[in-house]
Design an enzyme around this catalytic site. Structure first.
Site, mmCIF file in Angstrom:
data_model
loop_
_atom_site.group_PDB
_atom_site.id
_atom_site.type_symbol
_atom_site.label_atom_id
_atom_site.label_comp_id
_atom_site.label_asym_id
_atom_site.label_seq_id
_atom_site.Cartn_x
_atom_site.Cartn_y
_atom_site.Cartn_z
ATOM 1 C CD1 TRP A 149 31.502 39.443 36.031
ATOM 2 C CD2 TRP A 149 30.743 37.533 35.139
ATOM 3 N NE1 TRP A 149 31.932 39.392 34.730
ATOM 4 C CE2 TRP A 149 31.471 38.241 34.157
ATOM 5 C CE3 TRP A 149 30.173 36.301 34.798
ATOM 6 C CZ2 TRP A 149 31.648 37.752 32.858
ATOM 7 C CZ3 TRP A 149 30.349 35.811 33.507
ATOM 8 C CH2 TRP A 149 31.074 36.525 32.564
ATOM 9 C CE LYS A 173 35.116 44.398 44.654
ATOM 10 N NZ LYS A 173 33.860 44.115 43.945
ATOM 11 C CB SER A 227 39.446 41.071 33.492
ATOM 12 O OG SER A 227 39.558 42.265 34.232
ATOM 13 C CD GLU A 248 44.581 31.158 39.133
ATOM 14 O OE1 GLU A 248 44.271 30.912 37.953
ATOM 15 O OE2 GLU A 248 45.591 30.685 39.673
ATOM 16 C CG LEU A 249 44.992 37.650 35.942
ATOM 17 C CD1 LEU A 249 46.054 38.617 35.481
ATOM 18 C CD2 LEU A 249 43.967 38.346 36.842
ATOM 19 C CB CYS A 282 39.189 31.296 33.557
ATOM 20 S SG CYS A 282 39.181 30.025 34.829
ATOM 21 C CD GLU A 383 38.947 35.491 29.059
ATOM 22 O OE1 GLU A 383 38.887 36.663 29.470
ATOM 23 O OE2 GLU A 383 39.126 34.520 29.816
HETATM 24 P P1 NAD Z 1 36.890 41.940 36.524
HETATM 25 O O1 NAD Z 1 38.366 42.046 36.486
HETATM 26 O O2 NAD Z 1 36.093 42.976 35.837
HETATM 27 O O3 NAD Z 1 36.377 41.917 38.041
HETATM 28 C C1 NAD Z 1 36.902 41.016 38.978
HETATM 29 C C2 NAD Z 1 36.795 41.633 40.362
HETATM 30 O O4 NAD Z 1 37.727 42.708 40.474
HETATM 31 C C3 NAD Z 1 35.430 42.202 40.701
HETATM 32 O O5 NAD Z 1 35.082 41.870 42.025
HETATM 33 C C4 NAD Z 1 35.670 43.705 40.571
HETATM 34 O O6 NAD Z 1 34.802 44.470 41.353
HETATM 35 C C5 NAD Z 1 37.085 43.810 41.070
HETATM 36 N N1 NAD Z 1 37.777 45.047 40.678
HETATM 37 C C6 NAD Z 1 37.578 45.811 39.580
HETATM 38 N N2 NAD Z 1 38.403 46.874 39.595
HETATM 39 C C7 NAD Z 1 39.149 46.777 40.715
HETATM 40 C C8 NAD Z 1 40.196 47.570 41.276
HETATM 41 N N3 NAD Z 1 40.633 48.691 40.690
HETATM 42 N N4 NAD Z 1 40.748 47.164 42.437
HETATM 43 C C9 NAD Z 1 40.341 46.031 43.043
HETATM 44 N N5 NAD Z 1 39.343 45.254 42.558
HETATM 45 C C10 NAD Z 1 38.759 45.613 41.407
HETATM 46 O O7 NAD Z 1 36.582 40.491 35.958
HETATM 47 P P2 NAD Z 1 35.152 39.851 35.617
HETATM 48 O O8 NAD Z 1 34.621 40.488 34.381
HETATM 49 O O9 NAD Z 1 34.344 39.807 36.835
HETATM 50 O O10 NAD Z 1 35.537 38.333 35.327
HETATM 51 C C11 NAD Z 1 35.814 37.828 34.079
HETATM 52 C C12 NAD Z 1 37.284 37.547 33.957
HETATM 53 O O11 NAD Z 1 37.693 36.690 35.017
HETATM 54 C C13 NAD Z 1 37.635 36.811 32.688
HETATM 55 O O12 NAD Z 1 38.767 37.381 32.091
HETATM 56 C C14 NAD Z 1 37.960 35.402 33.157
HETATM 57 O O13 NAD Z 1 38.835 34.696 32.346
HETATM 58 C C15 NAD Z 1 38.528 35.664 34.494
HETATM 59 N N6 NAD Z 1 38.441 34.476 35.339
HETATM 60 C C16 NAD Z 1 39.596 33.805 35.614
HETATM 61 C C17 NAD Z 1 39.559 32.643 36.362
HETATM 62 C C18 NAD Z 1 40.819 31.892 36.696
HETATM 63 O O14 NAD Z 1 40.787 31.093 37.609
HETATM 64 N N7 NAD Z 1 41.920 32.112 36.004
HETATM 65 C C19 NAD Z 1 38.343 32.169 36.845
HETATM 66 C C20 NAD Z 1 37.185 32.871 36.556
HETATM 67 C C21 NAD Z 1 37.253 34.039 35.790
#
Ligand code: NAD
Length: 490
Positions: A149, A173, A227, A248-249, A282, A383
């Site tokens: 998001w 998605k 995440s 990319e976590l 991130c 984090e």
């Molecule tokens: P999240 O993991 O909760 O969600 C990310 C996406 O995964 C969403 O679209 C979600 O709907 C989807 N998702 C959730 N469960 C799933 C499943 N079982 N199967 C497939 N898809 C699923 O992450 P968030 O809270 O949206 O984002 C924050 C995290 O993103 C932070 O940890 C941040 O560091 C990381 N982030 C990393 C980068 C990078 O480039 N390394 C960039 C931006 C954000």
């Protein structure tokens, strides 16, 4: 029918099979839109559409694909103002930052379109006469893109643009809390002439739509930003079908300031890198390691500069700090902060929820600065992803590097110094995918945005990011009229 109650599958706008979901404005908690909520079947239909569309898209000359992408870039620039406002409305970052994000969203298309004449192969001499061996790059096929998001427009482009130039079809998605920018961009994709099924935007929850997409046996790449727990789940799911993943976590970027650094530059950079997007990046400055000789001077300036940040309505150009994206995210950051204080952290700047919020009903959180922390405390290891930062005093460069490296994350690291040997030693010894010297992010299109350890395998951007969207094919072209084995000298 609102603008957002359907999703884009196979070039058509379809309502969500699971109804709709309200999307909230983080600034005041109001409902902005009811968005199509997809289900697992719709996810599968989108994959089918992508699979059908991909061969004809791949058969186009790359310059033809690039022409569509240049049109998309132009349309994003034409729509920069409404799109930036939409980013603010659904995500809460200040408008100036949202404009930067949207400019970046356009630039991804321009940058990757430029690869139309640059996707290269290799030719190797054969062991046999009258034979050539070459390795060419071909599209992987169908890509699933999953995004979080915090950059709801730029991350769409970061996944869709390389997929398009490589000749793939993609199902993307967005996060369920911030799907509006992606749906808006889908209209621009349609207007630019993206053939049906080449890009599909499906909306809905991760555990149904996301899970169905990533568990599909006939996909060729999953590229996910999000995440660590979700990344692990996706990698596990993908392993059942041996589908490659690029993840990319999260991050826990150390920001090291040595006693010879330009303090003004270091302070301004540290503030930007911690508090931009309300700390929800991130590569954000997540923990600071300051050499003892300048610790007090640095802290004074850092606290003062942070105190000067203007928290306010993110639609205003004068705002530096907007709301957190959601209440659960706000509560998570509050909890981490309270635990750190309970464990002995000293509060240099008291944050928390403001008594008088800039706008009623929003997810407001003032900046917190902590000192007196130890390297083994959770606030230094987990984090935070919010406007809270711990500072730690270090004796010297070696201690700073040792603490920096002692992390399960390995995305970005920052060093401020003018000492050439420290710079070179940092480049050599700091075990992170991105090392920034005397500057902070954002990362560049031509770099490789990649993390080590739990920051995830894979990466985005540049030639190496693009390479994930291509696979290699080795061709043995024999024109001897005989078996090459018989002609080999050994
Ligand atoms: P999240 O993991 O909760 O969600 C990310 C996406 O995964 C969403 O679209 C979600 O709907 C989807 N998702 C959730 N469960 C799933 C499943 N079982 N199967 C497939 N898809 C699923 O992450 P968030 O809270 O949206 O984002 C924050 C995290 O993103 C932070 O940890 C941040 O560091 C990381 N982030 C990393 C980068 C990078 O480039 N390394 C960039 C931006 C954000």
């Amino acid at each position: 029918m609102s603008d957002y109650d359907s999703m884009w599958i196979d070039g058509a706008w379809v309502p969500g099979a699971a109804g709709t979901r309200p999307v909230l404005n983080p600034t005041d908690g109001s409902v902005i839109a009811e968005v199509a909520e997809g289900d697992a079947d719709q996810a599968l239909r989108a994959i089918d559409a992508a699979r059908r569309a991909q061969p004809a898209w791949a058969a186009l000359a790359p310059v033809e694909r690039a022409a569509v992408m240049h049109r998309i870039a132009g349309l994003i620039r034409d729509h920069a103002d409404p799109l930036a406002r939409l980013v603010v409305t659904e995500q809460g970052k200040p408008i100036a930052e949202a404009r930067g994000e949207v400019a970046g969203a356009a630039e991804f298309f321009t940058y990757f379109a430029e690869f139309a004449r640059r996707i290269q192969g290799e030719i190797f001499p054969s062991d046999a006469p009258d034979e050539q061996i070459w390795i060419q790059r071909v599209p992987v096929g169908v890509v699933v893109g999953i995004i979080p998001w915090n950059y709801p427009a730029a991350l769409v482009s970061r996944k869709v643009a390389p997929s398009m130039i490589a000749g793939n079809a993609i199902v993307l998605k967005p996060h369920e809390e911030t799907p509006l920018s992606a749906l808006y961009m889908a209209r621009l994709f349609a207007q630019a002439g993206v053939p049906d099924g080449v890009v599909n935007i499906v909306t809905g929850p991760g555990d149904t739509v996301g899970a169905a997409l990533t568990a599909h046996p006939e996909i060729d790449l999953i590229t996910m930003t999000g995440s660590v727990p979700t990344g692990k789940r996706i990698m596990q799911t993908a392993s059942a079908n041996l589908v490659p993943v690029s993840l990319e976590l999260g991050g826990k970027a150390p920001l090291i300031v040595m006693d010879d650094a330009d303090l003004d530059l270091a302070v301004a950079s540290a503030v930007t890198s911690r508090f931009m997007n309300c700390g929800q990046v991130c590569i954000c400055n997540e923990r600071m390691l300051i050499q003892e000789g300048i610790f007090d001077a640095f802290v004074d300036r850092f606290v003062e500069a942070t105190r000067a940040l203007r928290m306010g309505d993110p639609m205003l150009d004068t705002t530096d700090l907007g709301p957190k994206v959601s209440q659960p995210e706000l509560e998570k950051v509050e909890r981490i902060t309270q635990e750190a204080v309970a464990a002995g952290a000293e509060v240099l700047l008291q944050g928390g929820r403001p008594d008088t919020p800039p706008v009623a009903g929003g997810n407001w959180l003032k900046p917190t600065i902590l000192a007196g922390v130890r390297a083994d405390m959770p606030i230094m290891r987990d984090e935070i992803f919010g406007p809270v930062v711990p500072l730690m005093k270090v004796a010297d460069f070696d201690e700073a590097v040792s603490i920096a490296n002692d992390s399960r994350y390995g995305l970005s690291a920052y060093l401020f110094t003018n000492d050439f040997s420290r710079i070179m030693r940092a480049v050599q010894d700091v075990r992170f995918g991105e090392v920034y010297i005397n500057r902070v992010g954002p990362e560049a299109l031509q770099g490789y945005h990649t993390g080590y350890r739990n920051s995830g395998p894979g990466g985005d951007d540049g030639i190496h990011g693009l390479d994930a969207y291509l696979r290699k094919k080795t061709v043995y072209a024999n024109y001897s009229g005989r078996s090459p084995v018989a002609l080999m000298p050994w």
